[in-house]
Motif scaffolding. Structure first.
Motif, mmCIF file in Angstrom:
data_model
loop_
_atom_site.group_PDB
_atom_site.id
_atom_site.type_symbol
_atom_site.label_atom_id
_atom_site.label_comp_id
_atom_site.label_asym_id
_atom_site.label_seq_id
_atom_site.Cartn_x
_atom_site.Cartn_y
_atom_site.Cartn_z
ATOM 1 N N TYR A 46 0.815 -1.217 0.000
ATOM 2 C CA TYR A 46 0.000 0.000 0.000
ATOM 3 C C TYR A 46 0.852 1.273 0.000
ATOM 4 N N LYS A 47 1.852 1.345 0.858
ATOM 5 C CA LYS A 47 2.648 2.562 0.971
ATOM 6 C C LYS A 47 3.460 2.821 -0.299
ATOM 7 N N CYS A 48 3.946 1.758 -0.917
ATOM 8 C CA CYS A 48 4.655 1.917 -2.198
ATOM 9 C C CYS A 48 3.724 2.503 -3.250
ATOM 10 N N ASP A 49 2.507 1.979 -3.291
ATOM 11 C CA ASP A 49 1.552 2.438 -4.293
ATOM 12 C C ASP A 49 1.079 3.859 -4.007
ATOM 13 N N GLU A 50 0.919 4.201 -2.748
ATOM 14 C CA GLU A 50 0.517 5.554 -2.399
ATOM 15 C C GLU A 50 1.600 6.558 -2.778
ATOM 16 N N TYR A 51 2.858 6.177 -2.624
ATOM 17 C CA TYR A 51 3.962 7.050 -3.035
ATOM 18 C C TYR A 51 3.894 7.280 -4.541
ATOM 19 N N ARG A 52 3.653 6.201 -5.293
ATOM 20 C CA ARG A 52 3.523 6.317 -6.750
ATOM 21 C C ARG A 52 2.404 7.285 -7.116
ATOM 22 N N LYS A 53 1.237 7.098 -6.539
ATOM 23 C CA LYS A 53 0.080 7.919 -6.889
ATOM 24 C C LYS A 53 0.268 9.384 -6.478
ATOM 25 N N LYS A 54 1.001 9.599 -5.408
ATOM 26 C CA LYS A 54 1.241 10.968 -4.955
ATOM 27 C C LYS A 54 2.177 11.721 -5.889
ATOM 28 N N HIS A 55 3.178 11.023 -6.438
ATOM 29 C CA HIS A 55 4.234 11.694 -7.179
ATOM 30 C C HIS A 55 4.137 11.570 -8.690
ATOM 31 N N HIS A 56 3.222 10.747 -9.224
ATOM 32 C CA HIS A 56 3.159 10.677 -10.690
ATOM 33 C C HIS A 56 2.465 11.934 -11.232
ATOM 34 N N PHE A 57 2.807 12.277 -12.476
ATOM 35 C CA PHE A 57 2.397 13.585 -12.996
ATOM 36 C C PHE A 57 0.883 13.771 -13.110
ATOM 37 N N PRO A 58 0.061 12.724 -13.321
ATOM 38 C CA PRO A 58 -1.393 12.975 -13.327
ATOM 39 C C PRO A 58 -1.893 13.610 -12.030
ATOM 40 N N ASN A 59 -1.419 13.119 -10.906
ATOM 41 C CA ASN A 59 -1.843 13.690 -9.626
ATOM 42 C C ASN A 59 -1.316 15.113 -9.456
ATOM 43 N N LEU A 60 -0.076 15.352 -9.864
ATOM 44 C CA LEU A 60 0.511 16.688 -9.727
ATOM 45 C C LEU A 60 -0.253 17.712 -10.560
ATOM 46 N N VAL A 61 -0.639 17.305 -11.771
ATOM 47 C CA VAL A 61 -1.395 18.212 -12.642
ATOM 48 C C VAL A 61 -2.772 18.497 -12.056
ATOM 49 N N SER A 218 11.817 9.661 -12.586
ATOM 50 C CA SER A 218 11.875 9.852 -11.137
ATOM 51 C C SER A 218 10.794 10.850 -10.734
ATOM 52 N N SER A 219 10.653 11.108 -9.456
ATOM 53 C CA SER A 219 9.688 12.116 -9.019
ATOM 54 C C SER A 219 10.053 13.485 -9.584
ATOM 55 N N THR A 220 11.344 13.747 -9.762
ATOM 56 C CA THR A 220 11.776 14.992 -10.399
ATOM 57 C C THR A 220 11.339 15.030 -11.856
ATOM 58 N N GLY A 221 11.497 13.916 -12.560
ATOM 59 C CA GLY A 221 11.055 13.837 -13.951
ATOM 60 C C GLY A 221 9.558 14.034 -14.087
ATOM 61 N N HIS A 222 8.790 13.471 -13.154
ATOM 62 C CA HIS A 222 7.339 13.648 -13.185
ATOM 63 C C HIS A 222 6.957 15.113 -12.973
ATOM 64 N N LYS A 223 7.729 15.825 -12.159
ATOM 65 C CA LYS A 223 7.459 17.252 -11.953
ATOM 66 C C LYS A 223 7.670 18.032 -13.246
ATOM 67 N N VAL A 224 8.687 17.655 -14.011
ATOM 68 C CA VAL A 224 8.951 18.322 -15.288
ATOM 69 C C VAL A 224 7.768 18.131 -16.235
ATOM 70 N N ILE A 225 7.266 16.897 -16.325
ATOM 71 C CA ILE A 225 6.117 16.625 -17.193
ATOM 72 C C ILE A 225 4.888 17.376 -16.693
ATOM 73 N N ALA A 226 4.650 17.315 -15.392
ATOM 74 C CA ALA A 226 3.479 17.983 -14.811
ATOM 75 C C ALA A 226 3.523 19.487 -15.063
ATOM 76 N N ASN A 227 4.677 20.092 -14.851
ATOM 77 C CA ASN A 227 4.809 21.538 -15.055
ATOM 78 C C ASN A 227 4.567 21.913 -16.513
ATOM 79 N N SER A 228 4.987 21.048 -17.430
ATOM 80 C CA SER A 228 4.779 21.292 -18.856
ATOM 81 C C SER A 228 3.296 21.233 -19.197
ATOM 82 N N ILE A 229 2.595 20.261 -18.644
ATOM 83 C CA ILE A 229 1.157 20.132 -18.907
ATOM 84 C C ILE A 229 0.402 21.329 -18.334
#
Length: 234
Positions: A46-61, A218-229
């Motif tokens: 659960y905690k691994c998956d919650e980390y994924r969902k928190k940091h992937h770019f769909p959630n950030l956007v 990485s979470s940094t890479g996801h931020k780059v994608i999210a910021n672009s969107i």
């Protein structure tokens, strides 16, 4: 509501490894031992998956835009041939409800599940057909606007040419990129699949955890994608 459709990059594959490394002290060997196809990332706890969902770019956007979001596919992975089917199925599930305001498409490698010969004469036609089918799914089935970006430059070039209003560039440190692969270019050499190379901007899992083979964002890479969107939407 925003619908996100893509492959393992959109799902957030590899982000679980950041959690295992930072929070549980896993070594690169331990992480590589469970790296797909050795295991299914969906089977992590659960905690691994919650980390994924928190940091992937769909959630950030969605968080930045203050909108709800859904994933086109529950599990990891995806192909450009699956995406139109997902769009059609989603429209059936909605049964006339206009709840999807925008679709964000992360186009994956066009060769995945490609049933046609991979000759140079057919590549443009194959890619164009893939994009056309996804456009039809968004506009006809979901009746929704869409934007898209590509993993590889070959598809991105055609997307930019044929659907300029839907095309989305990526931005990083004041520069514009046509595709995800261009984010990891050093001296003209493409290094996205070379885990022995560590990029200084730490956009991939293998850049963050030395010795890990995973080349997803990485979470940094996801931020780059999210910021672009978000920049594209605003």
């Amino acid at each position: 509501m925003i619908l996100f459709v893509g492959c393992s990059f959109t799902w957030g594959a590899g982000l679980q490894f950041e959690y295992l490394s930072k929070k549980r002290g896993w070594t690169s060997d331990e992480i590589n031992a469970i790296n797909p196809p050795n295991s299914y990332l969906e089977h992590l706890d659960y905690k691994c998956d919650e980390y994924r969902k928190k940091h992937h770019f769909p959630n950030l956007v969605a968080k930045e835009m203050n909108m709800g979001y859904v994933m086109g596919k529950l599990g990891n992975g995806g192909t450009n041939y699956e995406f139109p089917k997902i769009l059609k199925y989603t429209s059936t599930e909605l049964a006339g409800q206009e709840s999807i305001q925008l679709v964000v498409i992360q186009f994956t490698d066009w060769v995945r599940s490609c049933p046609e010969p991979e000759s140079d004469n057919h590549i443009r036609k194959i890619i164009t057909t893939q994009i056309d089918n996804i456009n039809f799914g968004c506009e006809s089935h979901l009746k929704s606007k869409w934007i898209g970006f590509s993993w590889f430059r070959d598809l991105s070039d055609i997307l930019k040419e044929k659907y300029p209003k839907n095309y989305m560039p990526l931005y990083h440190k004041g520069k514009e990129y046509d595709s995800m692969e261009e984010l990891i270019v050093v001296d003209g050499n493409w290094r996205f699949d070379d885990s022995s190379f560590q990029h200084k901007d730490k956009l991939r899992i293998c850049d963050v955890i030395k010795g890990v083979d995973d080349t997803h964002l990485s979470s940094t890479g996801h931020k780059v994608i999210a910021n672009s969107i978000v920049r594209r939407l605003k």
